[in-house]
Design an enzyme around this catalytic site. Sequence first.
Site, PDB file in Angstrom:
ATOM      1  CD  GLU A  80      -2.790  -1.305   2.420  1.00  0.00           C
ATOM      2  OE1 GLU A  80      -2.749  -0.408   3.271  1.00  0.00           O
ATOM      3  OE2 GLU A  80      -3.546  -2.297   2.505  1.00  0.00           O
ATOM      4  CG  ASN A 126      -0.817  -7.034  -1.265  1.00  0.00           C
ATOM      5  OD1 ASN A 126      -1.441  -7.639  -2.136  1.00  0.00           O
ATOM      6  ND2 ASN A 126      -1.303  -6.866  -0.039  1.00  0.00           N
ATOM      7  CG  HIS A 151     -10.075  -5.437   0.729  1.00  0.00           C
ATOM      8  ND1 HIS A 151     -10.373  -6.552   1.486  1.00  0.00           N
ATOM      9  CD2 HIS A 151      -8.759  -5.187   0.922  1.00  0.00           C
ATOM     10  CE1 HIS A 151      -9.273  -6.958   2.128  1.00  0.00           C
ATOM     11  NE2 HIS A 151      -8.284  -6.155   1.798  1.00  0.00           N
ATOM     12  CD  GLU A 185      -4.895  -7.663   1.863  1.00  0.00           C
ATOM     13  OE1 GLU A 185      -5.768  -6.888   2.336  1.00  0.00           O
ATOM     14  OE2 GLU A 185      -3.681  -7.436   1.967  1.00  0.00           O
ATOM     15  CG  ASP A 214     -12.987  -8.564   1.866  1.00  0.00           C
ATOM     16  OD1 ASP A 214     -12.819  -7.681   1.003  1.00  0.00           O
ATOM     17  OD2 ASP A 214     -12.663  -8.408   3.058  1.00  0.00           O
TER      18      ASP A 214
HETATM   19  O1  G2I Z   1      -7.627  -3.388   6.483  1.00  0.00           O
HETATM   20  C1  G2I Z   1      -7.865  -4.548   5.758  1.00  0.00           C
HETATM   21  C2  G2I Z   1      -6.602  -5.096   5.152  1.00  0.00           C
HETATM   22  C3  G2I Z   1      -6.078  -4.130   4.086  1.00  0.00           C
HETATM   23  N1  G2I Z   1      -4.856  -4.632   3.450  1.00  0.00           N
HETATM   24  C4  G2I Z   1      -3.785  -4.994   4.389  1.00  0.00           C
HETATM   25  C5  G2I Z   1      -4.289  -5.937   5.464  1.00  0.00           C
HETATM   26  O2  G2I Z   1      -3.267  -6.223   6.382  1.00  0.00           O
HETATM   27  C6  G2I Z   1      -5.490  -5.369   6.166  1.00  0.00           C
HETATM   28  O3  G2I Z   1      -5.882  -6.316   7.172  1.00  0.00           O
HETATM   29  C7  G2I Z   1      -6.440  -5.796   8.344  1.00  0.00           C
HETATM   30  C8  G2I Z   1      -6.837  -6.935   9.250  1.00  0.00           C
HETATM   31  O4  G2I Z   1      -7.842  -7.697   8.629  1.00  0.00           O
HETATM   32  C9  G2I Z   1      -7.378  -6.393  10.570  1.00  0.00           C
HETATM   33  O5  G2I Z   1      -7.573  -7.467  11.499  1.00  0.00           O
HETATM   34  O6  G2I Z   1      -5.495  -4.970   8.980  1.00  0.00           O
HETATM   35  C10 G2I Z   1      -6.044  -4.336  10.125  1.00  0.00           C
HETATM   36  C11 G2I Z   1      -5.049  -3.337  10.670  1.00  0.00           C
HETATM   37  O7  G2I Z   1      -4.804  -2.331   9.780  1.00  0.00           O
HETATM   38  C12 G2I Z   1      -6.416  -5.382  11.161  1.00  0.00           C
HETATM   39  O8  G2I Z   1      -7.058  -4.763  12.252  1.00  0.00           O
HETATM   40  C13 G2I Z   1      -6.358  -4.810  13.466  1.00  0.00           C
HETATM   41  C14 G2I Z   1      -7.034  -3.842  14.410  1.00  0.00           C
HETATM   42  O9  G2I Z   1      -7.005  -2.548  13.827  1.00  0.00           O
HETATM   43  C15 G2I Z   1      -6.302  -3.814  15.704  1.00  0.00           C
HETATM   44  O10 G2I Z   1      -6.979  -2.998  16.617  1.00  0.00           O
HETATM   45  C16 G2I Z   1      -6.137  -5.223  16.234  1.00  0.00           C
HETATM   46  O11 G2I Z   1      -5.322  -5.225  17.393  1.00  0.00           O
HETATM   47  O12 G2I Z   1      -6.326  -6.094  14.039  1.00  0.00           O
HETATM   48  C17 G2I Z   1      -5.518  -6.132  15.178  1.00  0.00           C
HETATM   49  C18 G2I Z   1      -5.357  -7.574  15.640  1.00  0.00           C
HETATM   50  O13 G2I Z   1      -6.614  -8.156  15.902  1.00  0.00           O
END
Ligand code: G2I
Length: 317
Positions: free
Chosen positions: A142, A183, A219, A247, A249
């Site tokens: 990103e 990515n 996404h 990714e 969805d």
């Molecule tokens: O934002 C969606 C995805 C976009 N592309 C990069 C990916 O890495 C990203 O994944 C998401 C995860 O699915 C989330 O699970 O990235 C987020 C963070 O930017 C993730 O969220 C985080 C929460 O913001 C935190 O508060 C939490 O501690 O997940 C963490 C672990 O559960």
Amino acid sequence: MAAAAVLTFAPSAHAADTLGGSAAQSGRYFGAAVAEQHLGEAGYESTLNREFSSVVAENSMKWDATEPAPNQFNFSAGDRLVAYAQQRGKTVRGHTLVWHAQQPGWVQGLTGDALRQAMRNHITKVAGHYAGKIDSWDVVNEAFEWDGSRRQSNLQRQLGDGWIEDAFRTAKAADPKAKLCYNDYGTDGINAKSDAIYRMVRDFKARGVPIDCVGFQSHLDYNSNLSTYRQNLQRFADLGVHVQITELDVGGWGNDQTNVYRQVTQACLAVSRCNGITVWGVTDKYSWRSDVTPLLFDGNYQKKQAYGGVLAALNGA
Ligand code: G2I
């Protein structure tokens, strides 16, 4: 004669009945993002084990998780996922070595050469730790804005345009065998952002900067316009890199959601260098977008209509 014809026909008539098995018929993987804390849940594990041939850590291989303090590494969750996958014959994508988000606090305060050294050390240690176990690494995640300019992250402001190339060269030295990917999201067709990434990849290939793949996060929503989605994958593939849906969805439900999933699957199948698809989670209930039920299994691990659409597409319907 008739019996022989039936025998000859029989093998190809058996469409595979899982996502991973169906994708394997054309040499591709079908993966899911996994959050290790759910691995003890029976429905989660059985669905993951049955359907998916590849995994990626949803969070546990990111910088904040792997290097919470300078040069102090914690690989426990990532190691657990890699072992889980290896025991079950699944490949692993690595996500992600360098990203503007989910950086530990100590990185956010670094400037100049200290940040450069921290980035290189992080890549060297993490990619080195997992060397030989990762099929494809999201080396950089990103780094571009919608208008095609570089995102003004700390990395970009402190290190200038060269940091992406630096990251790929460092990753190559640490894990020479993994496919190294750039990515991003919002690259679901030909647009200003994908144009800019395309120019970067073309430049890298021309100058011998080690890049092997481009990840298209995808996404999406039920009404996403995918009119140039396949064409966009193809132009990257024509540069000599693999392309992967990383990714996927799709917010929505029913026919509309199914159609988007089907189009994405068919687009990947139509591009020979598109070697795999990953959905961003196993079940709607744990999705980062659970409010829009974007995945292939509902909260009770039941197959949704979209699952049937993807499976049929993988089986050539
Ligand atoms: O934002 C969606 C995805 C976009 N592309 C990069 C990916 O890495 C990203 O994944 C998401 C995860 O699915 C989330 O699970 O990235 C987020 C963070 O930017 C993730 O969220 C985080 C929460 O913001 C935190 O508060 C939490 O501690 O997940 C963490 C672990 O559960």
